[in-house]
Design a protein around this motif. Structure first.
Motif, mmCIF file in Angstrom:
data_model
loop_
_atom_site.group_PDB
_atom_site.id
_atom_site.type_symbol
_atom_site.label_atom_id
_atom_site.label_comp_id
_atom_site.label_asym_id
_atom_site.label_seq_id
_atom_site.Cartn_x
_atom_site.Cartn_y
_atom_site.Cartn_z
ATOM 1 N N MET A 62 0.859 -1.197 0.000
ATOM 2 C CA MET A 62 0.000 0.000 0.000
ATOM 3 C C MET A 62 0.894 1.246 0.000
ATOM 4 S SD MET A 62 -2.994 -1.173 2.666
ATOM 5 C CE MET A 62 -1.796 -1.815 3.820
ATOM 6 N N PRO A 63 1.412 1.647 -1.176
ATOM 7 C CA PRO A 63 2.255 2.851 -1.248
ATOM 8 C C PRO A 63 1.396 4.114 -1.293
ATOM 9 C CG PRO A 63 2.118 1.844 -3.410
ATOM 10 C CD PRO A 63 1.334 0.955 -2.486
ATOM 11 N N LYS A 64 1.900 5.133 -0.716
ATOM 12 C CA LYS A 64 1.236 6.436 -0.763
ATOM 13 C C LYS A 64 2.293 7.523 -0.561
ATOM 14 C CE LYS A 64 -1.350 5.193 2.596
ATOM 15 N NZ LYS A 64 -2.414 5.134 3.627
ATOM 16 N N PHE A 65 1.992 8.708 -1.056
ATOM 17 C CA PHE A 65 2.900 9.840 -0.885
ATOM 18 C C PHE A 65 2.336 10.774 0.180
ATOM 19 C CE2 PHE A 65 4.375 8.446 -5.032
ATOM 20 C CZ PHE A 65 5.736 8.629 -4.910
ATOM 21 N N LYS A 66 3.220 11.278 1.004
ATOM 22 C CA LYS A 66 2.847 12.210 2.064
ATOM 23 C C LYS A 66 3.869 13.334 2.110
ATOM 24 C CE LYS A 66 0.588 8.650 4.896
ATOM 25 N NZ LYS A 66 0.461 8.059 6.247
ATOM 26 N N ALA A 74 11.446 22.884 6.005
ATOM 27 C CA ALA A 74 10.244 22.881 5.190
ATOM 28 C C ALA A 74 9.821 21.450 4.891
ATOM 29 C CB ALA A 74 10.502 23.638 3.880
ATOM 30 N N CYS A 75 8.542 21.281 4.589
ATOM 31 C CA CYS A 75 8.008 19.954 4.300
ATOM 32 C C CYS A 75 8.547 19.454 2.971
ATOM 33 C CB CYS A 75 6.484 20.002 4.263
ATOM 34 S SG CYS A 75 5.736 20.512 5.826
ATOM 35 N N THR A 76 8.793 18.151 2.897
ATOM 36 C CA THR A 76 9.314 17.526 1.680
ATOM 37 C C THR A 76 8.449 16.346 1.297
ATOM 38 O OG1 THR A 76 10.812 16.142 2.962
ATOM 39 C CG2 THR A 76 11.679 18.250 2.149
ATOM 40 N N LEU A 77 8.523 15.944 0.037
ATOM 41 C CA LEU A 77 7.772 14.812 -0.473
ATOM 42 C C LEU A 77 8.441 13.505 -0.025
ATOM 43 C CD1 LEU A 77 5.394 13.963 -2.351
ATOM 44 C CD2 LEU A 77 7.082 13.882 -4.207
ATOM 45 N N CYS A 78 7.651 12.570 0.488
ATOM 46 C CA CYS A 78 8.198 11.275 0.895
ATOM 47 C C CYS A 78 7.235 10.159 0.478
ATOM 48 C CB CYS A 78 8.456 11.225 2.402
ATOM 49 S SG CYS A 78 7.015 11.552 3.426
ATOM 50 N N LEU A 79 7.825 8.974 0.203
ATOM 51 C CA LEU A 79 7.067 7.790 -0.203
ATOM 52 C C LEU A 79 6.934 6.851 1.008
ATOM 53 C CD1 LEU A 79 5.772 5.902 -2.301
ATOM 54 C CD2 LEU A 79 8.092 5.141 -2.904
ATOM 55 N N VAL A 80 5.704 6.589 1.414
ATOM 56 C CA VAL A 80 5.413 5.699 2.550
ATOM 57 C C VAL A 80 4.806 4.414 1.993
ATOM 58 C CG1 VAL A 80 4.148 5.416 4.710
ATOM 59 C CG2 VAL A 80 5.060 7.669 4.075
ATOM 60 N N ILE A 81 5.450 3.286 2.298
ATOM 61 C CA ILE A 81 4.988 1.982 1.793
ATOM 62 C C ILE A 81 4.616 1.113 2.995
ATOM 63 C CG2 ILE A 81 5.573 -0.049 0.432
ATOM 64 C CD1 ILE A 81 7.687 1.620 -0.996
ATOM 65 N N ASP A 82 3.338 0.787 3.112
ATOM 66 C CA ASP A 82 2.869 -0.173 4.124
ATOM 67 C C ASP A 82 2.814 -1.551 3.470
ATOM 68 O OD1 ASP A 82 2.592 1.813 6.024
ATOM 69 O OD2 ASP A 82 0.532 2.277 5.430
ATOM 70 N N ALA A 83 3.445 -2.510 4.091
ATOM 71 C CA ALA A 83 3.532 -3.866 3.514
ATOM 72 C C ALA A 83 2.981 -4.903 4.490
ATOM 73 C CB ALA A 83 4.969 -4.186 3.154
ATOM 74 N N GLU A 84 2.212 -5.859 3.960
ATOM 75 C CA GLU A 84 1.741 -7.019 4.726
ATOM 76 C C GLU A 84 2.559 -8.231 4.278
ATOM 77 O OE1 GLU A 84 -2.402 -7.458 4.154
ATOM 78 O OE2 GLU A 84 -2.943 -5.594 5.190
ATOM 79 N N LEU A 85 3.183 -8.902 5.246
ATOM 80 C CA LEU A 85 4.128 -9.978 4.943
ATOM 81 C C LEU A 85 3.617 -11.328 5.448
ATOM 82 C CD1 LEU A 85 7.386 -8.127 6.104
ATOM 83 C CD2 LEU A 85 6.281 -8.046 3.857
ATOM 84 N N TYR A 86 3.992 -12.357 4.735
ATOM 85 C CA TYR A 86 3.740 -13.747 5.162
ATOM 86 C C TYR A 86 5.081 -14.389 5.422
ATOM 87 C CZ TYR A 86 2.715 -18.719 4.917
ATOM 88 O OH TYR A 86 2.658 -20.064 5.201
ATOM 89 N N ILE A 87 5.289 -14.849 6.704
ATOM 90 C CA ILE A 87 6.547 -15.474 7.109
ATOM 91 C C ILE A 87 6.398 -16.977 6.883
ATOM 92 C CG2 ILE A 87 8.259 -15.678 8.904
ATOM 93 C CD1 ILE A 87 7.674 -12.832 8.040
ATOM 94 N N ARG A 88 7.084 -17.509 5.891
ATOM 95 C CA ARG A 88 6.981 -18.933 5.602
ATOM 96 C C ARG A 88 7.780 -19.756 6.630
ATOM 97 N NH1 ARG A 88 8.913 -19.583 -0.387
ATOM 98 N NH2 ARG A 88 10.310 -17.869 0.235
ATOM 99 N N ALA A 141 2.787 -10.619 9.263
ATOM 100 C CA ALA A 141 3.450 -9.484 9.887
ATOM 101 C C ALA A 141 3.226 -8.223 9.038
ATOM 102 C CB ALA A 141 4.939 -9.765 10.036
ATOM 103 N N LYS A 142 3.503 -7.069 9.664
ATOM 104 C CA LYS A 142 3.334 -5.781 8.975
ATOM 105 C C LYS A 142 4.533 -4.891 9.275
ATOM 106 C CE LYS A 142 -1.722 -5.716 9.114
ATOM 107 N NZ LYS A 142 -2.912 -4.964 9.538
ATOM 108 N N MET A 143 4.814 -3.987 8.298
ATOM 109 C CA MET A 143 5.875 -2.984 8.493
ATOM 110 C C MET A 143 5.562 -1.772 7.595
ATOM 111 S SD MET A 143 9.133 -4.192 6.206
ATOM 112 C CE MET A 143 9.018 -4.193 4.425
ATOM 113 N N SER A 144 6.250 -0.684 7.904
ATOM 114 C CA SER A 144 6.099 0.561 7.120
ATOM 115 C C SER A 144 7.470 1.097 6.769
ATOM 116 C CB SER A 144 5.313 1.616 7.905
ATOM 117 O OG SER A 144 3.977 1.227 8.077
ATOM 118 N N MET A 145 7.611 1.496 5.502
ATOM 119 C CA MET A 145 8.854 2.111 5.016
ATOM 120 C C MET A 145 8.582 3.587 4.697
ATOM 121 S SD MET A 145 9.914 -0.928 2.342
ATOM 122 C CE MET A 145 11.285 0.009 1.684
ATOM 123 N N VAL A 146 9.502 4.440 5.114
ATOM 124 C CA VAL A 146 9.409 5.883 4.835
ATOM 125 C C VAL A 146 10.655 6.290 4.042
ATOM 126 C CG1 VAL A 146 9.190 8.197 5.782
ATOM 127 C CG2 VAL A 146 8.085 6.255 6.935
#
Length: 615
Positions: A62-66, A74-88, A141-146
């Motif tokens: 689930m990528p989105k820009f914020k 000053a505010c800057t453009l950043c890419l936030v990626i929410d990921a849902e993971l399956y741990i095998r 599992a879940k994680m977020s990348m900024v």
């Protein structure tokens, strides 16, 4: 797109960012956040090819820009990626060494996942996230990348996000105009535009523009009539006051930016003084069009800084009406339609129309009523003088003015020549006036020094007036060599060639000498030979030539007489001696101008303006 190592059959899902703008978040510098089932998350740059045998599968992206905002920056453009993971489980990785113990299925708690993003036409950029798996939790599992300031990503870009197991998403960044239209985005660096301040300088009759804050040297301003008009860049930060109208708008932007954001403002709308400028800048031209059926149409062309709303109609003037009144022709009123305006090279808006079946014998004109207040403009009348005819009359007037100016200059520089020509015409008719000729000046047979000085003074005067002068007193050596008579004969030959006159200065002694020559006797005083000057023989020789001219009917053609006013006792002679009769006589200095004119005109004498027969 992604390089060949990425299979092309990965699942594609598109995410759309709301057109209302971007969400603002507080950014504390963390680039990855562990959530459910994960701990000790770290992120680093990775090569393009991910490991296909990772024990972690990405179930959903689930990528989105914020907008990431820090406290002091000053505010800057950043890419936030929410990921849902399956741990095998470990035995799902294909290892041959398996045991039946379930606890050993999760023997390796350390795992990683690689996620890449790409904004065409750049190469993909990959990030590898490493973490510890918590086996007490579920296998999900879940994680977020900024990713702050993602490489190659700008406002309005389309970005593709893909995981190592080929889950792919597409996200579009809102345009800069959409982002900057929000009030909460005022601190975004890309949204800054220069702010214009206008100052009306009545003394200089101009509007002065100034920039507020920051660096003002790299800004550009343009002006346009109407919001959708062509914007013309201003060379200087001033606008003449007469050209400012209510529809004038200004745009300002950063010159150094690749795709600068512009701000448009229309600060003069609704100002009454500028309404008058609009009316002053309206121009209407009226012409005639000849139709194929021998009919005529009245053509009108309206030009104004702003697109006007109103009506236009034809009218005609009749006898007795004052100049600004015009009688309307019924049934011809038309609206100024908005859809027919076009902008000319000066930035003004134009509209053209015609009225058919107009009688041009009635001096047709055009009237207009513009804007909501109903201001009337006109009448603008048709001039029935053809354009070519007007040009011919204009050229004739200009040519006449040039001729008058040229004549005035010639009269100014040739003043003396014109005076001589006029004098010649009045006294002798039209004669040729050339350069000043030759003058032979003969002295009287006097030994008086005063007489000799007067003769030399007259010779110098004639030289200063441009004559070539020969004075017998200046040629004594030649006279002694040649003899008086041959010398005078040579001077007369030169006189005939150059043109000119012989001037005899008469004194009482000269008159006595001429009288004695007439009676052909030697002058004696009490029986003694009278003593004469060394030049008396030249004077006597001149009497012989004068007598010869008279016998040929050319009396006064080559010789003239001059006497000085100081010789007052000459008045005792009522008549000149017989050889000198018929010759022009001039008194000096009272008749100096007449003498100079006589010498200048030259040629055959056809009358005498300064001649007198009495002494």
């Amino acid at each position: 797109m992604f390089p060949p190592g990425w299979p092309g059959w990965c699942v594609l899902m598109t995410l759309c960012i709301s057109a209302c703008g971007l969400e603002i978040i507080d950014y504390d510098g963390k680039d990855v956040i562990c959530k459910q089932g994960l701990s000790e998350c770290t992120m680093k740059d990775e090569v393009l090819m991910p490991d296909p045998d990772d024990a972690v599968d990405v179930q959903n992206l689930m990528p989105k820009f914020k907008l990431c905002c820090e406290d002091t920056a000053a505010c800057t453009l950043c890419l936030v990626i929410d990921a849902e993971l399956y741990i095998r489980p470990y035995n799902d990785t294909g290892s041959e060494d398996q045991s039946g113990n379930d606890e050993e299925d999760y023997s390796d708690p350390k795992a990683s996942v690689t996620i890449c993003y790409q904004a065409a036409p750049t190469m993909p950029t990959c990030k590898k996230v490493e973490f510890m798996v918590n086996h007490t939790q579920s296998d999900l599992a879940k994680m977020s990348m900024v990713i702050n300031k993602p490489a190659g990503v700008f406002f309005g870009s389309k970005v593709y996000v893909c995981s190592s197991n080929l889950v792919r998403q597409e996200v579009v960044v809102p345009s800069l105009d959409e982002v900057c239209s929000q009030r909460q985005q005022k601190d975004t660096e890309e949204c800054y535009v220069p702010r214009l301040i206008r100052v009306i300088n009545q003394g200089m009759n101009r509007v002065e523009l100034q920039f507020a804050g920051r660096n003002r040297s790299s800004h550009t301003v343009c002006a346009q009539y109407e919001k959708n008009g062509r914007c013309q860049v201003l060379d200087r930060m001033t606008i003449p006051l007469y050209s400012v109208t209510p529809c004038m708008c200004l745009q300002a932007w950063h010159t150094d930016d690749n795709k600068p954001l512009r701000i448009q403002s229309c600060p003069f709308n609704g100002s009454l003084p500028f309404e008058e400028n609009l009316r002053q800048n309206v121009s209407v031209s009226v012409g005639q069009i000849q139709m194929s059926n021998y009919g005529t149409k009245l053509l009108w062309n309206l030009s104004a800084p702003c697109r006007l709303k109103g009506e236009v109609w034809p009218c005609h003037r009749t006898a007795g009406l004052i100049q600004d009144n015009c009688r309307e022709m019924k049934g011809f009123r038309r609206q100024l339609a908005n859809s027919t305006w076009r902008q000319n090279i000066k930035g003004h808006w134009e509209q053209t129309g015609v009225f058919e079946d107009i009688d041009f014998q009635l001096s047709p004109c055009v009237m207009m009523k513009v804007n909501e207040k109903g201001h009337q403009l006109g009448p603008f009348c048709y001039n029935n003088i053809p354009t070519a005819g007007r040009w011919r009359w204009s050229l004739m007037v200009v040519a006449l003015m040039l001729l008058v100016c040229l004549s005035a200059l010639l009269i100014y520089f040739l003043h003396d020549f014109v005076k001589k020509w006029v004098w010649s015409w009045r006294h002798r008719g039209f004669v040729e006036i050339g350069r000043n000729g030759h003058v032979v000046l003969l002295s009287p047979p006097d030994m008086d020094n005063g007489v000799q000085k007067s003769v030399c003074g007259l010779g110098s005067l004639l030289c200063n007036q441009g004559f070539s002068v020969t004075v017998d007193q200046w040629s004594r050596k030649k006279q002694c060599t040649m003899g008086p008579l041959p010398w005078l004969h040579s001077q007369l030959l030169e006189l005939n060639h150059l043109g000119g006159r012989v001037v005899l200065v008469v004194t009482p002694k000269a008159l006595e000498r001429a009288e004695g020559w007439t009676h052909q006797r030697k002058e004696e005083d009490n029986g003694l030979l009278q003593t004469w000057s060394p030049y008396s023989d030249v004077f006597t020789a001149s009497l012989s030539f004068i007598q010869g001219d008279k016998l040929q009917g050319r009396a006064g053609e080559r010789f003239l007489l001059v006497k000085f006013d100081s010789f007052a006792h000459l008045s005792s002679y009522k008549r000149l001696p017989e050889p000198l009769q018929g010759l022009p006589l001039f008194q000096l200095p009272s008749q100096k101008k007449a003498l100079l004119s006589e010498l200048t005109v030259g040629g055959k004498r056809r009358g005498s303006g300064g001649r007198t027969q009495t002494v």
